[in-house]
Motif scaffolding. Structure first.
Motif, mmCIF file in Angstrom:
data_model
loop_
_atom_site.group_PDB
_atom_site.id
_atom_site.type_symbol
_atom_site.label_atom_id
_atom_site.label_comp_id
_atom_site.label_asym_id
_atom_site.label_seq_id
_atom_site.Cartn_x
_atom_site.Cartn_y
_atom_site.Cartn_z
ATOM 1 N N ALA A 72 -132.298 -21.056 -66.483
ATOM 2 C CA ALA A 72 -131.518 -20.492 -65.385
ATOM 3 C C ALA A 72 -132.009 -19.091 -65.059
ATOM 4 N N ASN A 73 -131.977 -18.764 -63.795
ATOM 5 C CA ASN A 73 -132.322 -17.430 -63.356
ATOM 6 C C ASN A 73 -131.137 -16.513 -63.672
ATOM 7 N N PRO A 74 -131.351 -15.479 -64.458
ATOM 8 C CA PRO A 74 -130.226 -14.609 -64.839
ATOM 9 C C PRO A 74 -129.657 -13.815 -63.665
ATOM 10 N N LEU A 75 -130.371 -13.778 -62.553
ATOM 11 C CA LEU A 75 -129.880 -13.029 -61.395
ATOM 12 C C LEU A 75 -128.903 -13.850 -60.549
ATOM 13 N N TYR A 76 -128.831 -15.166 -60.794
ATOM 14 C CA TYR A 76 -127.947 -16.029 -60.019
ATOM 15 C C TYR A 76 -126.775 -16.465 -60.882
ATOM 16 N N ALA A 77 -125.622 -16.467 -60.301
ATOM 17 C CA ALA A 77 -124.416 -16.901 -61.014
ATOM 18 C C ALA A 77 -124.247 -18.408 -60.833
ATOM 19 N N THR A 78 -125.158 -19.174 -61.417
ATOM 20 C CA THR A 78 -125.077 -20.627 -61.309
ATOM 21 C C THR A 78 -124.975 -21.238 -62.700
ATOM 22 N N THR A 79 -124.422 -22.410 -62.732
ATOM 23 C CA THR A 79 -124.230 -23.105 -64.002
ATOM 24 C C THR A 79 -125.281 -24.199 -64.165
ATOM 25 N N ALA A 80 -125.343 -24.738 -65.366
ATOM 26 C CA ALA A 80 -126.248 -25.862 -65.628
ATOM 27 C C ALA A 80 -125.855 -27.057 -64.757
ATOM 28 N N GLU A 81 -124.557 -27.231 -64.529
ATOM 29 C CA GLU A 81 -124.084 -28.325 -63.681
ATOM 30 C C GLU A 81 -124.570 -28.155 -62.232
ATOM 31 N N ALA A 82 -124.581 -26.917 -61.761
ATOM 32 C CA ALA A 82 -125.053 -26.655 -60.400
ATOM 33 C C ALA A 82 -126.536 -26.979 -60.288
ATOM 34 N N TYR A 83 -127.320 -26.591 -61.290
ATOM 35 C CA TYR A 83 -128.743 -26.929 -61.298
ATOM 36 C C TYR A 83 -128.923 -28.447 -61.298
ATOM 37 N N SER A 84 -128.150 -29.128 -62.120
ATOM 38 C CA SER A 84 -128.257 -30.575 -62.230
ATOM 39 C C SER A 84 -127.862 -31.257 -60.914
ATOM 40 N N ALA A 85 -126.777 -30.819 -60.304
ATOM 41 C CA ALA A 85 -126.326 -31.395 -59.028
ATOM 42 C C ALA A 85 -127.360 -31.155 -57.929
ATOM 43 N N TYR A 86 -127.909 -29.949 -57.903
ATOM 44 C CA TYR A 86 -128.936 -29.610 -56.912
ATOM 45 C C TYR A 86 -130.163 -30.506 -57.101
ATOM 46 N N ASN A 87 -130.607 -30.641 -58.339
ATOM 47 C CA ASN A 87 -131.780 -31.469 -58.631
ATOM 48 C C ASN A 87 -131.534 -32.925 -58.255
ATOM 49 N N SER A 88 -130.361 -33.414 -58.567
ATOM 50 C CA SER A 88 -130.013 -34.794 -58.241
ATOM 51 C C SER A 88 -130.000 -35.019 -56.724
ATOM 52 N N THR A 89 -129.385 -34.102 -55.995
ATOM 53 C CA THR A 89 -129.309 -34.212 -54.538
ATOM 54 C C THR A 89 -130.694 -34.150 -53.908
#
Length: 168
Positions: A8-25
């Motif tokens: 995860a990029n430490p500059l972004y307030a994103t979660t592992a779930e957000a990364y996973s959802a983005y990748n899936s989409t």
């Protein structure tokens, strides 16, 4: 599949779930575009083959029914193709004269959803659902042409001793 860890990029307030959802989409959109273009290319090649076959038939009453059926099949193939892709555009400003078709709209959604920040907004999700519904109907028509209409016409060509449309 690989077991690569997403850092995860430490500059972004994103979660592992957000990364996973983005990748899936994004993966599903990319797979859909690939499927669309494969079907478009296959049907276009068969359309050209069929046009060549019909062009070589003698102007004989024996082949009149086959020509008529073949021309009707070509028309259905062209109609589907014209809904899927714009083949008239040659230059950047041609979109003013020749509107984009389905695949361009789907790719626009993909490009607008792609971002450095792994987040898929609700309007993108809503548009993706709408376009996926349209794609399902277009895919069914394309599959009907590929899996039923073309093989049935191929059978008629073989029975008439003419030959067939190649598989590719």
């Amino acid at each position: 599949t690989t077991n690569a860890t997403i850092l995860a990029n430490p500059l972004y307030a994103t979660t592992a779930e957000a990364y996973s959802a983005y990748n899936s989409t994004m993966s599903s959109m990319e797979a859909a575009v690939t499927s669309m273009h494969n079907m478009i290319n296959s049907l276009h090649a068969k359309q050209q083959q069929l046009s060549q076959v019909l062009g070589t038939l003698p102007a004989d009453a024996k082949y009149a029914a086959i020509k008529t059926q073949g021309q009707a099949l070509i028309k259905r193939m062209k109609d589907w193709d014209e809904e899927m892709i714009q083949r008239k555009s040659k230059a950047y400003d041609d979109v003013e004269n020749f509107p984009n078709k389905f695949t361009a709209n789907y790719m626009f959604l993909t490009n607008q959803t792609e971002s450095d920040i792994p987040s898929v907004n609700q309007p993108s999700i809503d548009l993706m659902k709408e376009l996926n519904t349209q794609w399902a109907a277009l895919k069914n028509r394309g599959s009907q042409l590929l899996d039923k209409d073309i093989p049935a016409f191929n059978q008629q060509l073989w029975q008439a001793g003419i030959g067939a449309i190649w598989k590719n």
